[in-house]
Write an enzyme that holds these catalytic residues in place. Structure first.
Site, short mmCIF file in Angstrom:
data_model
loop_
_atom_site.label_atom_id
_atom_site.label_comp_id
_atom_site.label_asym_id
_atom_site.label_seq_id
_atom_site.Cartn_x
_atom_site.Cartn_y
_atom_site.Cartn_z
N CYS A 140 -7.21 57.95 81.01
CA CYS A 140 -7.73 58.98 80.47
C CYS A 140 -9.28 58.93 80.11
CB CYS A 140 -7.32 59.37 79.02
SG CYS A 140 -5.72 60.22 78.89
N ILE A 141 -9.86 57.85 79.33
CA ILE A 141 -11.13 57.57 78.79
C ILE A 141 -12.16 57.38 80.07
CG2 ILE A 141 -12.76 56.85 77.09
CD1 ILE A 141 -10.35 56.44 75.34
#
Length: 446
Positions: free
Chosen positions: A278-279
């Site tokens: 994700c990040i």
């Protein structure tokens, strides 16, 4: 039947949905979601192109550390959950949820090929009245433009008229024992109001709290905001780590003191770089899409620069630690402790440990790793050359033989007291050694 404005087509109410749900992609998002729906009484078929995953599920075996085999086996034996690689099973269900990867390509641009190819595979089997939901994190517009286009082209059906279309971002937190799929509020955006209602009807069977938003794009943007918020704040503490170190201040001490404030502060922690699906990735989906509208995402790009530079800073600190022993990186034996991107999981997607290992090897170091949850490196898109590499054994001789141990991931299963007793030099990026008794000059924070 009625007409709507904007990018929505005329809306109809297709035939009532048939029972049953197909979830495409049996990874870290799709498998827990499938189990939750099956526990809630929904008949679930998990679709995946990986025969190993399909076989494991049907045998009642887990291939993800934090998911117990018993949980899978109980539901497969009850006939509530089965796995297959046959996309024709889409004909037998009333809803399909897509949970496939959305990586960046080598130019750090969005790669939605998994979404597009999945859409092409399921489109010929799409029936009238079926609901299709995308959960893969992506830029605003993917669902109602890219996915809709391939579904309509391959099925001859129209979204919002013949079938329902929606987006609901995944919120899976691997390794967090307090993260329960049923209890995490579910954001949902539909292509039309009827699409939203159908999606709400589906998710209400398994999820306690639903958060409807106005469109697929609003739901897509919600997920991007969540991960961008984290990426920017992690970049802030990573930058402060470097600044405070130059001032002789321990950033971990500062964060622990600051988080005692009961309002207006949320703690984020530094590390060797960003990992996970994700990040490190999702904010750049927005950066890429924003350029289409003549917009520039300066905060996101700056945060990306800071976080991407962290492995270089860690290696700089490791070089200083070796230099204090009159050794160089070239020719030194370096053990990277922790290959997973976060503690207590076996998920090594986008792990900064691979970047550290690559860069250390380029500098001439002899690199090995220890991770109790990743005993052997699985093939990855980004670092295929490490595939098959095995973790060293956790024993005094194997650990002590290294010139330096680099803590990249602070698994709770690691005995850090033994590490302090066995390792001559430790570079700690996670503050794992902070409360332990160590020798002067033994631990270097990075």
């Amino acid at each position: 039947m009625k007409k709507t404005t904007g990018n929505r087509t005329r809306e109809a109410n297709p035939k009532p949905p048939v029972p049953g749900l197909a979830i495409i992609g049996m990874g870290y998002v799709g498998l827990p979601l499938a189990l939750q729906f099956a526990r809630s009484g929904v008949d679930v078929v998990g679709l995946d192109i990986d025969p190993a995953k399909v076989g494991a599920i049907n045998r009642g075996e887990s291939y993800i550390k934090h998911i117990e085999s018993e949980a899978i086996g109980r539901l497969t034996k009850a006939g509530k959950f089965l796995a297959s690689n046959d996309f024709a099973k889409v004909k037998e269900v009333g809803a399909v949820i897509i949970c496939v990867p959305t990586p960046l390509n080598k130019n750090r641009e969005p790669d939605i090929s998994y979404i597009v190819n999945t859409g092409k595979s399921l489109a010929p089997h799409l029936q009238k009245g079926t609901l299709v939901v995308l959960e893969s994190t992506t830029y605003p517009g993917t669902t109602d433009e890219d996915l809709r286009e391939v579904l309509e082209a391959g099925s001859g059906l129209k979204a919002g008229v013949d079938f329902h279309l929606a987006f609901s971002p995944e919120r899976e937190d691997p390794g967090n024992p307090d993260s329960k799929v049923a209890l995490i509020p579910k954001v949902i955006g539909g292509f039309t109001p009827a699409c939203l209602e159908r999606a709400k009807e589906l998710y209400s069977k398994a999820i306690k709290t639903l958060v409807p938003v106005s469109s697929c794009r609003a739901a897509e943007a919600t997920k991007i905001l969540e991960n961008t918020f984290r990426g920017i704040n992690i970049a802030l503490v990573n930058e402060l780590k470097v600044v405070y170190d130059a001032m002789g201040i321990d950033v971990w001490e500062v964060i622990n003191a600051a988080k005692t404030k009961p309002f207006g502060f949320m703690p984020f922690y530094p590390g060797p770089g960003l990992g996970g699906h994700c990040i490190p990735i999702d904010p750049f989906y927005l950066t890429w899409k924003a350029r289409e509208y003549g917009q520039h995402t300066r905060f996101i790009e700056l945060a990306g620069e800071v976080n991407t530079a962290m492995p270089d800073y860690v290696i700089q600190r490791l070089g200083a630690a070796l230099n204090a022993q009159r050794k160089s990186v070239n020719g030194s034996k370096v053990l990277v402790l922790g290959l997973a991107y976060k503690p207590n999981v076996d998920d090594d997607r986008e792990s900064p440990s691979y970047v550290l290992m690559d860069n250390l090897k380029k500098l001439g170091a002899e690199v090995s790793y220890y991770d109790p949850y990743v005993p052997v490196v699985r093939p990855t898109r980004e670092h295929p050359h490490w595939a098959g590499t095995r973790s060293v054994a956790w024993e005094r001789k194997a650990i002590a033989s290294n010139d330096v141990v680099l803590i990249a991931t602070n698994h709770q299963a690691v005995n850090y007291d033994e590490l302090a007793a066995w390792a001559e030099c430790i570079v700690d990026t996670r503050n794992a050694m902070a409360t332990l008794k160590t020798k002067p000059g033994q631990v270097w924070k990075a």
